[in-house]
Design a protein around this motif. Structure first.
Motif, PDB file in Angstrom:
ATOM      1  N   THR A 141      -8.037  -6.550  -2.488  1.00 15.56           N
ATOM      2  CA  THR A 141      -7.204  -5.459  -1.963  1.00 15.56           C
ATOM      3  C   THR A 141      -6.213  -5.936  -0.914  1.00 15.56           C
ATOM      4  O   THR A 141      -5.600  -5.101  -0.236  1.00 15.56           O
ATOM      5  CB  THR A 141      -8.105  -4.374  -1.364  1.00 15.56           C
ATOM      6  N   TYR A 142      -6.066  -7.259  -0.749  1.00 16.38           N
ATOM      7  CA  TYR A 142      -5.108  -7.768   0.247  1.00 16.38           C
ATOM      8  C   TYR A 142      -3.691  -7.334  -0.124  1.00 16.38           C
ATOM      9  O   TYR A 142      -2.910  -6.904   0.731  1.00 16.38           O
ATOM     10  CB  TYR A 142      -5.209  -9.292   0.313  1.00 16.38           C
ATOM     11  N   PHE A 143      -3.354  -7.452  -1.415  1.00 18.99           N
ATOM     12  CA  PHE A 143      -2.103  -6.914  -1.951  1.00 18.99           C
ATOM     13  C   PHE A 143      -2.467  -5.882  -3.011  1.00 18.99           C
ATOM     14  O   PHE A 143      -3.258  -6.163  -3.918  1.00 18.99           O
ATOM     15  CB  PHE A 143      -1.227  -8.015  -2.571  1.00 18.99           C
ATOM     16  N   MET A 144      -1.888  -4.700  -2.909  1.00 14.61           N
ATOM     17  CA  MET A 144      -2.159  -3.623  -3.850  1.00 14.61           C
ATOM     18  C   MET A 144      -0.909  -3.348  -4.675  1.00 14.61           C
ATOM     19  O   MET A 144       0.209  -3.302  -4.150  1.00 14.61           O
ATOM     20  CB  MET A 144      -2.573  -2.349  -3.103  1.00 14.61           C
ATOM     21  N   GLN A 145      -1.120  -3.189  -5.993  1.00 14.66           N
ATOM     22  CA  GLN A 145      -0.015  -2.898  -6.898  1.00 14.66           C
ATOM     23  C   GLN A 145       0.223  -1.396  -6.960  1.00 14.66           C
ATOM     24  O   GLN A 145      -0.697  -0.611  -7.203  1.00 14.66           O
ATOM     25  CB  GLN A 145      -0.298  -3.443  -8.296  1.00 14.66           C
ATOM     26  N   LEU A 146       1.473  -1.009  -6.745  1.00 14.54           N
ATOM     27  CA  LEU A 146       1.842   0.395  -6.760  1.00 14.54           C
ATOM     28  C   LEU A 146       2.206   0.831  -8.174  1.00 14.54           C
ATOM     29  O   LEU A 146       2.225   0.027  -9.108  1.00 14.54           O
ATOM     30  CB  LEU A 146       3.012   0.634  -5.794  1.00 14.54           C
ATOM     31  N   GLU A 147       2.486   2.111  -8.331  1.00  7.28           N
ATOM     32  CA  GLU A 147       2.835   2.633  -9.651  1.00  7.28           C
ATOM     33  C   GLU A 147       4.161   2.071 -10.157  1.00  7.28           C
ATOM     34  O   GLU A 147       4.386   2.008 -11.358  1.00  7.28           O
ATOM     35  CB  GLU A 147       2.903   4.163  -9.590  1.00  7.28           C
ATOM     36  N   SER A 148       5.024   1.699  -9.251  1.00  6.30           N
ATOM     37  CA  SER A 148       6.321   1.134  -9.647  1.00  6.30           C
ATOM     38  C   SER A 148       6.239  -0.357  -9.934  1.00  6.30           C
ATOM     39  O   SER A 148       7.276  -1.033  -9.974  1.00  6.30           O
ATOM     40  CB  SER A 148       7.351   1.386  -8.547  1.00  6.30           C
ATOM     41  N   ASP A 149       5.014  -0.893 -10.124  1.00  6.16           N
ATOM     42  CA  ASP A 149       4.773  -2.318 -10.387  1.00  6.16           C
ATOM     43  C   ASP A 149       5.153  -3.201  -9.209  1.00  6.16           C
ATOM     44  O   ASP A 149       5.222  -4.427  -9.352  1.00  6.16           O
ATOM     45  CB  ASP A 149       5.527  -2.787 -11.652  1.00  6.16           C
ATOM     46  N   ARG A 150       5.441  -2.616  -8.062  1.00  6.94           N
ATOM     47  CA  ARG A 150       5.654  -3.375  -6.849  1.00  6.94           C
ATOM     48  C   ARG A 150       4.310  -3.630  -6.178  1.00  6.94           C
ATOM     49  O   ARG A 150       3.318  -2.955  -6.428  1.00  6.94           O
ATOM     50  CB  ARG A 150       6.583  -2.639  -5.887  1.00  6.94           C
ATOM     51  N   TRP A 151       4.319  -4.631  -5.270  1.00  6.83           N
ATOM     52  CA  TRP A 151       3.108  -4.974  -4.535  1.00  6.83           C
ATOM     53  C   TRP A 151       3.330  -4.691  -3.059  1.00  6.83           C
ATOM     54  O   TRP A 151       4.403  -4.973  -2.511  1.00  6.83           O
ATOM     55  CB  TRP A 151       2.744  -6.444  -4.742  1.00  6.83           C
ATOM     56  N   ALA A 152       2.329  -4.149  -2.411  1.00  5.98           N
ATOM     57  CA  ALA A 152       2.414  -3.795  -0.997  1.00  5.98           C
ATOM     58  C   ALA A 152       1.231  -4.392  -0.257  1.00  5.98           C
ATOM     59  O   ALA A 152       0.133  -4.561  -0.812  1.00  5.98           O
ATOM     60  CB  ALA A 152       2.437  -2.272  -0.823  1.00  5.98           C
ATOM     61  N   LEU A 153       1.468  -4.737   0.998  1.00  2.00           N
ATOM     62  CA  LEU A 153       0.412  -5.279   1.859  1.00  2.00           C
ATOM     63  C   LEU A 153      -0.527  -4.154   2.289  1.00  2.00           C
ATOM     64  O   LEU A 153      -0.093  -3.097   2.743  1.00  2.00           O
ATOM     65  CB  LEU A 153       1.040  -5.951   3.081  1.00  2.00           C
ATOM     66  N   GLN A 154      -1.841  -4.388   2.131  1.00  2.00           N
ATOM     67  CA  GLN A 154      -2.846  -3.378   2.446  1.00  2.00           C
ATOM     68  C   GLN A 154      -3.617  -3.831   3.687  1.00  2.00           C
ATOM     69  O   GLN A 154      -4.399  -4.784   3.649  1.00  2.00           O
ATOM     70  CB  GLN A 154      -3.809  -3.199   1.264  1.00  2.00           C
ATOM     71  N   VAL A 155      -3.390  -3.152   4.806  1.00  2.00           N
ATOM     72  CA  VAL A 155      -4.125  -3.458   6.041  1.00  2.00           C
ATOM     73  C   VAL A 155      -5.477  -2.766   5.972  1.00  2.00           C
ATOM     74  O   VAL A 155      -5.550  -1.535   5.786  1.00  2.00           O
ATOM     75  CB  VAL A 155      -3.337  -2.990   7.278  1.00  2.00           C
ATOM     76  N   PRO A 156      -6.586  -3.503   6.080  1.00  2.00           N
ATOM     77  CA  PRO A 156      -7.917  -2.876   5.912  1.00  2.00           C
ATOM     78  C   PRO A 156      -8.239  -1.938   7.067  1.00  2.00           C
ATOM     79  O   PRO A 156      -7.833  -2.145   8.214  1.00  2.00           O
ATOM     80  CB  PRO A 156      -8.864  -4.078   5.871  1.00  2.00           C
ATOM     81  N   GLU A 157      -8.997  -0.905   6.752  1.00  2.00           N
ATOM     82  CA  GLU A 157      -9.452   0.060   7.752  1.00  2.00           C
ATOM     83  C   GLU A 157     -10.854  -0.258   8.248  1.00  2.00           C
ATOM     84  O   GLU A 157     -11.243   0.187   9.332  1.00  2.00           O
ATOM     85  CB  GLU A 157      -9.410   1.469   7.170  1.00  2.00           C
ATOM     86  N   ASP A 158     -11.616  -0.996   7.463  1.00  2.00           N
ATOM     87  CA  ASP A 158     -12.971  -1.375   7.874  1.00  2.00           C
ATOM     88  C   ASP A 158     -12.876  -2.350   9.051  1.00  2.00           C
ATOM     89  O   ASP A 158     -12.148  -3.340   8.983  1.00  2.00           O
ATOM     90  CB  ASP A 158     -13.694  -2.028   6.701  1.00  2.00           C
ATOM     91  N   PRO A 159     -13.589  -2.129  10.149  1.00  2.00           N
ATOM     92  CA  PRO A 159     -13.509  -3.039  11.306  1.00  2.00           C
ATOM     93  C   PRO A 159     -13.916  -4.473  10.979  1.00  2.00           C
ATOM     94  O   PRO A 159     -13.367  -5.419  11.544  1.00  2.00           O
ATOM     95  CB  PRO A 159     -14.456  -2.399  12.330  1.00  2.00           C
ATOM     96  N   VAL A 160     -14.880  -4.641  10.073  1.00  2.00           N
ATOM     97  CA  VAL A 160     -15.306  -5.995   9.709  1.00  2.00           C
ATOM     98  C   VAL A 160     -14.190  -6.725   8.972  1.00  2.00           C
ATOM     99  O   VAL A 160     -13.887  -7.890   9.262  1.00  2.00           O
ATOM    100  CB  VAL A 160     -16.586  -5.933   8.862  1.00  2.00           C
ATOM    101  N   ASP A 161     -13.571  -6.052   8.006  1.00  2.00           N
ATOM    102  CA  ASP A 161     -12.463  -6.677   7.284  1.00  2.00           C
ATOM    103  C   ASP A 161     -11.232  -6.843   8.163  1.00  2.00           C
ATOM    104  O   ASP A 161     -10.483  -7.817   8.021  1.00  2.00           O
ATOM    105  CB  ASP A 161     -12.104  -5.837   6.057  1.00  2.00           C
TER     106      ASP A 161
END
Length: 756
Positions: free
Chosen positions: A654-674
Motif C-alpha cells: 500500500t506504499y503506492f496505491m493505484q487510482l481509478e484513472s490508472d495513476r499512482w498516488a503516495l499513501q501515507v499510513p494511518e497506523d502508528p506502527v507503519d
C-alpha cells in the motif's frame, strides 16, 4: 651437386593421370586387399543386424519426383490460369530466405506489419533473444535469463565489444551560411535552427574564437553532444539526447542576390547531421522540421531543408580496451589510381597504428577497402597508404557521397563472387586447372565496389563507424571473425552503467520515450502476472515510477507551499550547471508546475543491491546517528550492525496505491506502527546495480530541493561538510530500507551531456 641444390624443385603437374597413379600403386592395393580379406574370412557383406537404411531418405524424394512428373507443366493446359498461378507461386521458405539474405542499397527490409529489420538480423536471430521495439526487431541479449554481466564487463576491460546501432537514425539539415557581407542580412540559418531546439545551443559563427571547441565542431573536425527539446514549450519537454556533426567547410559555394538593394554576396551551403534514437526519431524530426519552417519566416528567404537519412546511413559502435586494435585489423585506408580523389597531404601519409592519438570527439573520414579482401588481396588496383595523425585535425577524404542524399552509393561485391574469385586464386596457387564456374548474369560486378567511405567518431569508450547501410554486413562479419564480441540492448546498458553514463531512454525520465517504454514493460509484466494463480500473483508495482509523488515529499520536508494537482507537474532534469542555476532561481521565485530532478549516483553503505525502480527516501534524524563521525569507532560499528528499518508486508503493498484513472498516488499510513517506519520518497532508481559485480553503484534521479534540505540538516547533525548526502533506498518489493550515499553528478563536472 651445388648447381642441383640451387635449382628449385619442379612444380607439380597441372593435371593428374588417375590411371597411371592406380597402376603404380597396384601392388600396395592388392596387399591391403589380401590382408583385409583374410581378417574378414573373404566375406565383405555387413551382417543384417548392423545394416542401416542408407537409401531410406530417397523414398520421399522419389514420390515427390513421380508426382511432379505426373503433373508436369507439359500436361497442364495453358487455358487453366489457376494452375499456372500455383506453379509461379514461390514457397514461403524460399521467399523468406531471399528476403533475409538480400542487401538492397537503400532502406531497411520490413515485415508485413512494417517492423524493420537490421542488416545483421539473421546473424543476431540465430544467437540472441530478439525483441520488437521502436519499430525495429532488435537483439535484446544473449539467450537465457539475462545473466552474463561478469563476462561482458571482463571483455570490456580486456577485449572488444561491438553493437549494431543502425537504429540510431540521422536527420540532415542543409542551409546557407553567409560570409561577413551577408551576415547581417540572413544571419546563421543553421545555427539559428539549432538554438531553437538544442541545449546547450551552439554559438554563432561570429561569436566563437578559433581556439574554442565550438569552432572545431563547426569546422567539421569534432562532433558535439546536446539535448533536443521541443521549440514551442518550456525546457521541460525533452525529446532525446543527440549527437550533431557538421560537414567539413569545403562546401558548395552559391551566389546570393538581394534585388531590393541590388546587393550580392557569397553563400556557402553547409550540411549538418543530427543523430536521434529510434524511440524519439519521429518526434525529433517533427520538431526540427517546425524549427526550419519558423526560421524561413525570419531569414529573408533563406531556407533550411530538413531531410531524413533513414535507410541510407548506418552506425556500428565499438567499445572496449582493444577497440583501436580491432579498427587497425578491419580498416585498410586506400587511394584510387585517380590522385584527384586525395583531398590533403595527410591522406598520403596515413597510418592506422596512430589512430589512438585522436582526442575524444574527433571525426576522421577515410576510404577503406572491403574488409573481406584483407585476408586475400584479390583487388590489385588499391594499395595501402600510410597517414600521420599528428597533423590531422579534420577529415582526410572527401566524404561528399555520404552527405549527398541524391548521390548513389555502390554496394559491396556479392559474397558468391568473392568466393568464386578466392577459389580460383587458390587453384592457381596449387597449379591446378580452375573449374569452369560462370557467375550468373544478375551477380556481376557491375555497379558494385570494393571500397567505401567511412566516418570514424572517437568517444570515451571506443569508436563509432558511420558507413553506408549496404556495407554493414561485410564490416560486421569481419569484426566478429576478428575476435569482437557482439552485444545487445541489455549488455549495452551494462556498459553504460560501468562507465557511469546514462543510457537512453532508460535514464531519461523527462522524455516521452522513457514513459512509453516503461509503460509497455509494465503492461507485459501485468499480462504475465495474470497467468498465475490469484494467490501467487506478485504485488503490482507502478511502471513508470510515480515521479509526481515527490511533490508531496517536497511539501513535507522543505515546507513548500505547493498547492497543485500532481498531473499538472512536468519533470525537468537540468544537465548543465547553468541550467541547474536557472532551475533553482525559478523555484526560489515561486514558479510552479515542474519538479526539478538531478542525476545522482547511489552507493550502498555496508550492504544492499538496488534494482531498477527502487525508491530513494529521506532519512529522519534517528537514522543519521550511525553516520555521526564524532562517535567512537567501536560505537559506530556496533550501531551499524544493529541498525535495521523495515516496513510491514501490508505497508509494502500500500506504499503506492493505484487510482481509478490508472495513476499512482503516495499513501501515507494511518497506523502508528507503519507510520514510524514510513519514509518520504525523494526519487527513484532508473538503472540498478548489475549483478555479479563488486561495484554496487546505482543511478537515480532525486529532487534537488529535497537533497539541499537534507544536506543542510546533515551538516548540522554530523558537523561535517561533505558533498555526499545520506539517503535510504528500498527496492520496490522489499520491506527493508538500506543505507546509501548519494553523489550529485553536476557537482563533480560542469556538464552531464554524455550518453550511450
Amino acid at each position: 651437386m651445388a648447381a642441383t641444390a640451387q635449382n628449385p624443385p619442379p612444380p607439380p603437374p597441372r593435371t593428374l593421370n588417375v590411371q597411371r597413379l592406380a597402376d603404380a600403386r597396384r601392388p600396395e592395393i592388392q596387399s591391403l586387399h589380401s590382408l583385409v580379406s583374410s581378417r574378414l574370412s573373404a566375406s565383405f557383406r555387413i551382417p543384417r543386424s548392423l545394416r542401416r537404411r542408407t537409401t531410406s531418405h530417397l523414398r520421399r524424394s522419389k514420390r515427390r519426383r513421380s508426382s511432379t512428373s505426373r503433373d508436369s507443366p507439359s500436361d497442364v493446359s495453358d487455358d487453366d490460369p489457376d494452375k499456372t498461378r500455383e506453379e509461379k507461386k514461390v514457397r514461403r521458405r524460399e521467399r523468406r530466405r531471399r528476403e533475409l539474405t538480400s542487401n538492397p542499397e537503400l532502406g531497411f527490409v520490413a515485415t508485413a506489419d512494417g517492423t524493420k529489420r537490421l542488416r545483421t538480423h539473421v546473424w543476431h536471430a540465430k544467437r540472441f533473444q530478439m525483441v520488437k521495439r521502436w519499430g525495429f526487431y532488435l537483439p535484446l541479449g544473449i539467450q537465457g535469463r539475462g545473466r552474463g554481466s561478469r563476462a561482458v564487463l571482463k571483455l570490456l576491460q580486456n577485449g572488444t565489444l561491438v553493437h549494431d546501432a543502425s537504429y540510431y537514425l540521422p536527420i540532415q539539415l542543409e542551409g546557407p551560411q553567409a560570409n561577413s557581407f551577408l551576415q547581417k542580412k540572413i544571419g546563421d540559418c543553421l545555427v539559428s535552427v539549432l538554438k531553437m531546439v538544442l541545449i546547450p545551443s551552439p554559438p554563432g559563427i561570429s561569436e566563437m574564437p578559433s581556439v574554442l571547441l565550438s569552432h572545431k565542431v563547426v569546422q567539421g573536425a569534432c562532433y558535439q553532444d546536446a539535448m533536443l527539446y521541443h521549440m514551442d514549450s518550456s525546457a521541460s519537454r525533452l525529446i532525446a539526447p543527440v549527437k550533431y556533426m557538421w560537414h567539413h567547410m569545403t562546401s558548395e559555394i552559391v551566389e546570393c542576390n538581394n534585388s531590393s538593394k541590388n546587393e550580392s554576396g557569397i553563400l556557402s551551403v553547409r550540411k549538418l547531421w543530427i543523430w536521434v534514437h529510434a524511440a524519439a526519431f519521429h518526434e525529433g524530426y517533427n520538431a526540427l522540421r517546425v524549427a526550419c519552417e519558423k526560421q524561413q519566416m525570419h531569414a529573408n528567404g533563406a531556407t533550411v531543408s530538413c531531410v531524413s537519412q533513414e535507410g541510407r546511413i548506418a552506425r556500428l559502435d565499438i567499445t572496449g580496451a582493444k577497440a583501436s586494435q580491432l579498427m587497425n585489423k578491419i580498416l585498410c585506408p586506400v587511394t584510387i589510381s585517380d590522385k584527384a580523389c586525395i583531398t590533403s597531404e595527410a591522406q598520403k601519409q596515413f597510418n592506422m597504428d596512430q589512430i589512438e592519438k585522436l582526442s575524444r570527439g574527433a571525426i576522421l573520414t577515410l576510404r577503406v577497402k572491403d574488409p573481406r579482401l584483407l585476408s586475400s588481396d584479390l583487388n590489385s588496383e588499391f594499395h595501402e597508404v600510410p597517414v600521420n595523425l599528428d597533423s590531422v585535425d579534420t577529415c582526410l577524404y572527401d566524404n561528399s557521397e555520404l552527405w549527398d542524399s541524391h548521390c548513389k552509393i555502390d554496394p559491396p561485391v556479392l559474397e558468391s563472387i568473392l568466393c568464386t574469385e578466392k577459389n580460383k586464386k587458390r587453384l592457381n596457387n596449387l597449379f591446378l586447372k580452375p573449374t569452369n564456374q560462370e557467375v550468373p548474369a544478375g551477380q556481376q560486378k557491375d555497379g558494385s565496389s570494393q571500397s567505401c567511405t567511412v566516418i570514424l567518431l572517437k568517444h570515451s569508450m571506443g569508436w563509432s563507424i558511420i558507413l553506408p547501410l549496404s556495407w554493414v554486413k561485410p564490416f560486421w562479419l569481419s569484426m566478429v571473425s576478428s575476435g569482437a564480441h557482439a552485444i545487445g540492448l541489455r549488455e549495452r546498458r551494462w556498459v553504460a552503467w560501468k562507465n557511469k553514463v546514462p543510457c537512453f531512454p532508460y535514464d531519461f525520465p523527462d522524455s516521452k520515450a522513457y514513459k512509453s517504454l516503461l509503460a509497455d514493460q509494465g503492461a507485459l509484466f501485468d499480462a504475465s502476472a495474470q497467468l498465475r494463480p490469484h494467490n501467487r500473483q506478485p504485488h503490482k508495482t507502478p511502471m513508470p515510477p510515480p515521479w509526481d509523488c515527490v511533490v508531496a515529499s517536497s511539501r513535507h520536508i522543505c515546507k513548500n507551499t505547493i498547492h497543485c494537482k500532481a498531473p499538472n507537474f512536468d519533470v525537468y532534469v537540468p544537465r548543465t550547471t547553468e541550467a541547474l542555476k536557472d532551475c533553482v532561481e525559478k523555484m526560489d521565485t515561486g514558479e510552479k508546475g515542474f519538479v526539478c530532478l538531478v542525476r545522482v549516483l547511489i552507493s550502498a553503505f555496508k550492504e544492499g543491491l538496488f534494482e531498477d525502480g527502487a525508491v530513494v527516501c529521506a532519512p529522519c534524524t534517528d537514522d543519521l546517528s550511525g553516520w555521526n563521525n564524532t562517535r567512537l569507532m567501536e560505537e559506530v560499528e556496533e550501531y551499524q550492525e544493529k541498525w535495521q528499518l523495515q516496513l510491514t508486508q501490508s505497508a509494502v503493498g500500500t506504499y503506492f496505491m493505484q487510482l481509478e484513472s490508472d495513476r499512482w498516488a503516495l499513501q501515507v499510513p494511518e497506523d502508528p506502527v507503519d507510520l514510524k517506519s514510513f519514509r518520504w520518497p525523494i526519487g527513484f532508481v532508473t538503472t540498478g546495480a548489475v549483478h555479479a559485480c563488486n561495484d554496487r553503484v546505482a543511478m537515480a534521479f532525486c529532487d534537488i530541493r529535497i537533497l539541499a534540505a537534507l544536506r543542510r540538516q546533515q551538516y548540522l547533525q554530523t558537523e561535517t561538510k561533505k558533498p555526499e548526502v545520506f539517503v535510504l533506498v528500498r527496492n520496490m518489493k522489499s520491506m527493508a530500507y538500506r543505507r546509501a550515499i548519494a553523489t550529485i553528478v553536476l557537482e563533480q563536472q560542469q556538464e552531464d551531456l554524455h550518453f550511450l
